[in-house]
Design an enzyme around this catalytic site. Structure first.
Site, PDB file in Angstrom:
ATOM      1  N   CYS A 296      -2.796  -7.355  11.665  1.00  0.00           N
ATOM      2  CA  CYS A 296      -4.126  -7.295  10.819  1.00  0.00           C
ATOM      3  C   CYS A 296      -4.848  -8.941  10.133  1.00  0.00           C
ATOM      4  O   CYS A 296      -5.696  -9.417   9.837  1.00  0.00           O
ATOM      5  CB  CYS A 296      -4.970  -6.475   9.919  1.00  0.00           C
ATOM      6  SG  CYS A 296      -4.100  -4.472  10.450  1.00  0.00           S
TER       7      CYS A 296
ATOM      8  N   SER B  43      -9.587  -0.255  16.632  1.00  0.00           N
ATOM      9  CA  SER B  43     -10.641   0.129  17.929  1.00  0.00           C
ATOM     10  C   SER B  43     -10.291  -1.600  18.188  1.00  0.00           C
ATOM     11  O   SER B  43      -9.395  -2.765  18.204  1.00  0.00           O
ATOM     12  CB  SER B  43     -11.954  -0.110  16.620  1.00  0.00           C
ATOM     13  OG  SER B  43     -11.966  -1.514  16.578  1.00  0.00           O
TER      14      SER B  43
ATOM     15  N   LEU C  50       2.713   2.724   8.424  1.00  0.00           N
ATOM     16  CA  LEU C  50       1.583   2.628   7.542  1.00  0.00           C
ATOM     17  C   LEU C  50       1.960   3.878   6.936  1.00  0.00           C
ATOM     18  O   LEU C  50       1.161   4.653   7.007  1.00  0.00           O
ATOM     19  CB  LEU C  50      -0.133   3.077   8.187  1.00  0.00           C
ATOM     20  CG  LEU C  50      -1.275   2.947   7.309  1.00  0.00           C
ATOM     21  CD1 LEU C  50      -1.053   1.157   6.455  1.00  0.00           C
ATOM     22  CD2 LEU C  50      -2.646   3.590   7.955  1.00  0.00           C
TER      23      LEU C  50
END
Length: 433
Positions: free
Chosen positions: A152, A211, A263
């Site tokens: 990310c 997404s 995570l």
């Protein structure tokens, strides 16, 4: 001719920005459909599906819907099958986002000197950037860099890498027009994650967040630019660091069925703790460029990567921000989800839209913006941007900074009820660990 810059200024500008989402939107029910279609009810599955309804995301952008053939096979797709769809459905998104950025930057294909790309949802040689460059008709002497393993944080890491390449060319007196590109196709890994939830009885929430998206910017070092040519943002500086001993908390592990999201419950806490020291170092390095009115975190607008609801709410409490400071981050998160590395440029694109001005804190748009993202490592990326102009109805205009021209008259929150309240309500009754 070299662009003139004041002492300490880098002379780097984002002159074009493009975002391309795929055509489908997945509501929370999409995960329910695939879970019921292929897996029995279990405690872990029930927990994940419950979390899926409380993420604060209305819809996640996707290259397909729950009936896509790839996710409706007897077994989860293999890496090879995932790669083929990444190339067939993802690369066209990257090409379109790049074209948008280049068109806005008013640069031709033969003027692009470098290309810095990133992805964490594919791994092949040559990389996807090769095929994007070929489709765009970029030079065969183009200098390309493909970043991997940064998840990310990839968008801002790619921008930082491009900035250093720009400065290298500037030191040599050469122009640099760098296409910075991020592409992620995450939703096709849903079966792999559901398989792990079913077999391992683990609470794996990545499938409720991620997404698909492609986004791109053109970064210029100013050499050879028309002095009157418009730009979107100036890039003033950046900071990056790794949070020690956190590599097992956030990741994207390779697996025969694609990649598996790592995570841990520590991520929001670690991210929150890292914000203030990173911000302090960034501000300290820019004292000769930032006006005295811009010192505290709340003095700036924030383009925060919306990794999840707790990342955004943690930033609020750690830095004394309101949802309005991160209005574009919330808007992107609610309407598209977390598209990993491609999200940050989408947030910056959204932040320059006129309807975002109406939601500015106290009705006042900030001239300076802090960009921030977290990735595997855990890696922290932060940068400082200065607005050059916003976009409204296809026209470029300077940012509105008068409180009378944007936002609410009484200075109260101008986010909609849903956007302003969902963070305090989301996940209240759901245990994440």
């Amino acid at each position: 001719m070299a662009a003139s810059t004041a002492p300490g200024e880098l002379g780097l500008s984002i002159t074009g920005l493009g975002v391309q989402y795929p055509p489908y939107n997945l509501g929370p029910d999409a995960l329910d459909i695939l879970s019921k279609r292929y897996y029995p009810e279990s405690p872990a599955m029930k927990k994940v599906l419950a979390i899926n309804r409380y993420t604060g995301i209305d819809q996640r952008s996707s290259i397909g819907n729950p009936d896509h053939p790839l996710v409706n096979q007897p077994n989860p797709p293999t890496v090879d099958e995932l790669h083929k769809v990444f190339m067939s459905d993802g690369v066209p998104l990257a090409v379109e986002a790049s074209r948008k950025a280049m068109t806005e930057a008013r640069v031709e294909a033969n003027q692009i000197t470098h290309m810095v790309s990133t992805t964490c949802t594919d791994s092949a040689n040559p990389g996807y950037d090769h095929f994007v460059a070929k489709e765009l008709g970029l030079s065969d002497r183009l200098e390309k860099v493909l970043l991997h393993g940064i998840g990310c944080s990839g968008g801002l890491a790619a921008l930082r890498t491009a900035a250093n390449l720009c400065l290298g060319h500037k030191a040599r007196g050469k122009p640099a027009r760098i296409l910075v590109l991020a592409l992620e196709v995450s939703t096709i890994m849903v079966r792999s994650e559901l398989e792990s939830i079913n077999e391992l009885q683990e609470t794996r929430i990545g499938i409720a967040l991620f997404s698909d998206c492609a986004s791109a910017v053109v970064l210029s070092n100013g050499i050879g630019e028309d002095p009157g040519k418009p730009a979107i943002y100036d890039l003033l500086g950046w900071e990056n660091r790794v949070i020690p001993d956190s590599e097992h908390d956030l990741g994207f592990d390779v697996d025969p069925m694609g990649w598996k999201v790592v995570l841990s419950p520590r991520v929001p806490v670690l991210a929150k703790q890292s914000l203030q020291p990173t911000y302090t170092d960034l501000i300290s390095s820019l004292q000769d460029q930032i006006p005295p009115a811009y010192q505290k975190p709340a003095d700036f607008d924030w383009a925060m990567h919306p990794g999840g609801a707790t990342i955004l709410s943690g930033a609020e409490s750690a830095m004394g921000l309101t949802p309005e400071h991160m209005r574009a981050s919330y808007d992107t998160y609610i309407n598209h989800g977390n598209s990993s590395s491609a999200t940050i440029f989408s947030v910056l694109n959204r932040l320059r839209e006129k309807d975002m001005d109406a939601m500015a804190p106290g009705g006042k748009v900030k001239e300076y913006i802090v960009g921030c993202a977290f990735g595997p490592g855990i890696n922290v990326e932060m940068c400082m941007l200065k607005r050059r102009m916003t976009r409204t109805s296809g026209l470029d205009t300077p940012p509105e900074t008068d409180a009378s021209s944007a936002g609410s008259e009484d200075g109260e929150s101008v986010l909609g009820d849903k956007e302003g309240k969902f963070i305090s309500e989301a996940l209240d009754s759901v245990e994440l660990d």
